[in-house]
Design an enzyme around this catalytic site. Structure first.
Site, PDB file in Angstrom:
ATOM      1  N   GLY A  53      39.273  34.601  45.722  1.00 31.12           N
ATOM      2  CA  GLY A  53      39.085  35.986  45.280  1.00 31.12           C
ATOM      3  C   GLY A  53      38.581  36.993  46.288  1.00 31.12           C
ATOM      4  N   ASP A 112      29.497  36.406  38.064  1.00 30.57           N
ATOM      5  CA  ASP A 112      29.586  36.506  36.600  1.00 30.57           C
ATOM      6  C   ASP A 112      28.374  35.780  36.017  1.00 30.57           C
ATOM      7  OD1 ASP A 112      30.412  36.645  33.977  1.00 30.57           O
ATOM      8  OD2 ASP A 112      32.137  35.335  34.206  1.00 30.57           O
ATOM      9  N   PHE A 161      36.710  41.313  31.507  1.00 31.95           N
ATOM     10  CA  PHE A 161      37.507  40.679  32.550  1.00 31.95           C
ATOM     11  C   PHE A 161      38.193  41.728  33.426  1.00 31.95           C
ATOM     12  CE2 PHE A 161      40.675  37.950  34.501  1.00 31.95           C
ATOM     13  CZ  PHE A 161      39.910  36.827  34.756  1.00 31.95           C
ATOM     14  N   ASP A 168      42.047  37.585  40.333  1.00 38.48           N
ATOM     15  CA  ASP A 168      43.237  37.199  39.568  1.00 38.48           C
ATOM     16  C   ASP A 168      42.938  36.927  38.107  1.00 38.48           C
ATOM     17  OD1 ASP A 168      41.726  34.728  40.038  1.00 38.48           O
ATOM     18  OD2 ASP A 168      43.485  33.730  39.202  1.00 38.48           O
ATOM     19  N   ARG A 174      46.359  39.542  42.096  1.00 45.37           N
ATOM     20  CA  ARG A 174      45.564  39.674  43.326  1.00 45.37           C
ATOM     21  C   ARG A 174      46.101  40.786  44.237  1.00 45.37           C
ATOM     22  NH1 ARG A 174      42.157  35.134  43.456  1.00 45.37           N
ATOM     23  NH2 ARG A 174      43.075  33.176  42.771  1.00 45.37           N
TER      24      ARG A 174
END
Ligand code: IMP
Length: 188
Positions: A53, A112, A161, A168, A174
């Site tokens: 990421g 997160d 989200f 992604d 991405r």
């Protein structure tokens, strides 16, 4: 042809809208790059990008850093193809560099629950770096349950989200040039 910047996007049946524009992202990253350049002047830091990421964030961030520095990568996996954490962190790739007595800057896309970052910091501390600094592009502060060290946060975001700019959803999205957020309950 320009970058991929739709207003709205549908990925695997879920709708997302623009949340952070290219300009907002670049401005903020530039500020952090400047702060890191000052903080690590004469220290030759090593950036450790957390794959997959963080690769776009890291690439942009490093180009706003104007001091000698190095880069290496680690790969972790905890999400699989789901939108919620599996609660387990898998180590998929270790760093190659010797970071003992080095100034390490961990670069993550998003914190997160904090599980991955906690794991990463503990793991890298075992190598006895001279210092460990944590930079994250995004932080879902409301959903963080683990006690994690974060030194630089580009943006705090709500517990929804997001995707794009390296992040992604089941490996898609991405390549979006900006950050999109799920339109949960919103009219899309
Ligand atoms: P944590 O261990 O729960 O903090 O999760 C960190 C990892 O989960 C991040 O490195 C991302 O790969 C992934 N992740 C968490 N939230 C999102 C999101 O909103 N979009 C995409 N990936 C996410």
């Amino acid at each position: 042809m320009g970058q991929y910047l739709p207003e709205k996007i549908n990925v695997k049946g879920e709708s997302f809208r623009i949340y952070l524009t290219q300009e907002e992202i670049q401005q903020r990253i530039k500020q952090i790059g400047k702060q890191l350049s000052t903080k690590f002047q004469d220290k030759r830091p090593i950036f450790i990008g957390v794959l997959n990421g963080s690769y776009i964030f890291l690439a942009d961030l490093m180009r706003y850093v104007n001091i000698p520095c190095e880069v290496d990568f680690m790969k972790l996996s905890s999400y699989g193809d789901e939108k919620v954490s599996s609660g387990q962190v898998h180590d998929l790739k270790q760093i190659d560099a010797d970071i003992q007595d080095r100034h390490v800057i961990i670069v993550e896309d998003i914190v997160d629950t904090g599980l991955s970052m906690k794991y990463l910091v503990e793991k890298l501390k075992q190598h006895q770096p001279a210092s460990l600094t944590v930079v994250t592009l995004l932080h879902k502060a409301e959903s963080t349950q683990h006690d994690v060290q974060i030194d630089f946060t580009a943006f705090k975001i709500p517990n929804l989200f997001v995707l794009g700019y390296g992040l992604d959803f089941a490996q898609e999205g991405r390549n979006l040039g900006q950050i999109y957020i799920q339109t949960a309950g919103e009219d899309s």
